[in-house]
Design a protein around this motif. Structure first.
Motif, PDB file in Angstrom:
ATOM      1  N   GLY A  48       0.829  -1.202   0.000  1.00  0.00           N
ATOM      2  CA  GLY A  48       0.000   0.000   0.000  1.00  0.00           C
ATOM      3  C   GLY A  48       0.857   1.242   0.000  1.00  0.00           C
ATOM      4  O   GLY A  48       2.065   1.195  -0.202  1.00  0.00           O
ATOM      5  N   GLY A  49       0.233   2.392   0.219  1.00  0.00           N
ATOM      6  CA  GLY A  49       0.939   3.656   0.224  1.00  0.00           C
ATOM      7  C   GLY A  49       0.482   4.553  -0.906  1.00  0.00           C
ATOM      8  O   GLY A  49      -0.659   4.480  -1.349  1.00  0.00           O
ATOM      9  N   GLN A  73      -2.385  -3.944   2.186  1.00  0.00           N
ATOM     10  CA  GLN A  73      -2.240  -4.018   3.638  1.00  0.00           C
ATOM     11  C   GLN A  73      -2.538  -2.682   4.304  1.00  0.00           C
ATOM     12  O   GLN A  73      -2.870  -2.638   5.487  1.00  0.00           O
ATOM     13  N   SER A  74      -2.414  -1.586   3.542  1.00  0.00           N
ATOM     14  CA  SER A  74      -2.765  -0.260   4.052  1.00  0.00           C
ATOM     15  C   SER A  74      -3.404   0.540   2.929  1.00  0.00           C
ATOM     16  O   SER A  74      -3.416   0.107   1.772  1.00  0.00           O
ATOM     17  N   GLU A  75      -3.926   1.701   3.257  1.00  0.00           N
ATOM     18  CA  GLU A  75      -4.598   2.543   2.271  1.00  0.00           C
ATOM     19  C   GLU A  75      -3.694   2.817   1.069  1.00  0.00           C
ATOM     20  O   GLU A  75      -2.477   2.946   1.205  1.00  0.00           O
ATOM     21  N   HIS A 115      -9.363   2.345   0.834  1.00  0.00           N
ATOM     22  CA  HIS A 115      -8.995   1.714   2.099  1.00  0.00           C
ATOM     23  C   HIS A 115      -9.046   0.198   1.951  1.00  0.00           C
ATOM     24  O   HIS A 115      -9.829  -0.325   1.163  1.00  0.00           O
ATOM     25  N   PRO A 116      -8.243  -0.519   2.721  1.00  0.00           N
ATOM     26  CA  PRO A 116      -8.302  -1.986   2.680  1.00  0.00           C
ATOM     27  C   PRO A 116      -9.702  -2.478   3.042  1.00  0.00           C
ATOM     28  O   PRO A 116     -10.316  -2.001   3.984  1.00  0.00           O
TER      29      PRO A 116
END
Length: 190
Positions: A48-49, A73-75, A115-116
């Motif tokens: 993510g990132g 795993q992240s936004e 978002h996840p």
């Protein structure tokens, strides 16, 4: 694990460097010789990132990033570095993702945040016909004469290529639009 994605010889001539760069910015480990397939992927998930991608190379790259983003795993935040050329196809991607329960925050066609989450299952889902592929059949009467009726397609399509029917009308062809079909008849003179 380690995976290699490859395809027909023609695919090895298709540049995907912009997508490769965007995925690397998101923490994906992958390599592609000459920025074309085959692509070697060292899969550890999608961290993510933030990433930046051009909007004038291929809307398919943006759509691909949007579709996989919920599993990061992240936004994920995707920023376009240029104007987006194929807005209807990106709109279609976002609309379909929403139907499957994934919301995308966006600043027009400049920045997208995801978002996840997980896609929600749908028991029955109707897939829209391909307006690009249908356009060849729509053009046949203009070139060869006669009438062509294409079923399971509608003017309500969100695909930009459905506007080709307007071009055929301007050329003098008769276009009849039904609820679930479109019929094109040759022009008296183009």
């Amino acid at each position: 694990g380690k995976y290699i994605l490859d395809g027909e010889p023609r695919m090895r001539q298709r540049p995907i460097g912009d997508l490769i760069d965007a995925l690397k910015q998101l923490g994906v480990e992958l390599e592609a010789a000459n920025n074309c397939p085959p692509v070697e992927i060292f899969a550890k998930g999608l961290p993510g990132g933030k990433t930046t991608i051009a909007g004038d190379i291929s809307s398919q790259f943006l759509s691909a990033l949007l579709m996989v983003a919920p599993y990061a795993q992240s936004e994920i935040e995707i920023t376009l570095s240029t104007e987006l050329n194929s807005k209807p196809y990106v709109d279609m991607t976002i609309a379909i993702m929403k139907e499957f329960g994934v919301e995308i925050q966006r600043d027009d066609y400049k920045c997208f945040s995801i978002h996840p989450t997980s896609y929600s299952p749908i028991i029955n889902y109707r897939i829209e016909s391909d307006a690009s592929a249908a356009s060849y059949f729509f053009a046949a009467p203009a070139i060869c004469g006669g009438t062509v009726k294409v079923e399971n397609i509608s003017r309500k399509s969100v695909q930009g290529d459905i506007a080709f029917l307007d071009v055929l009308k301007q050329m003098g062809c008769q276009v009849i639009e039904g609820e679930n079909f479109i019929e094109v008849t040759e022009a008296e003179s183009l």
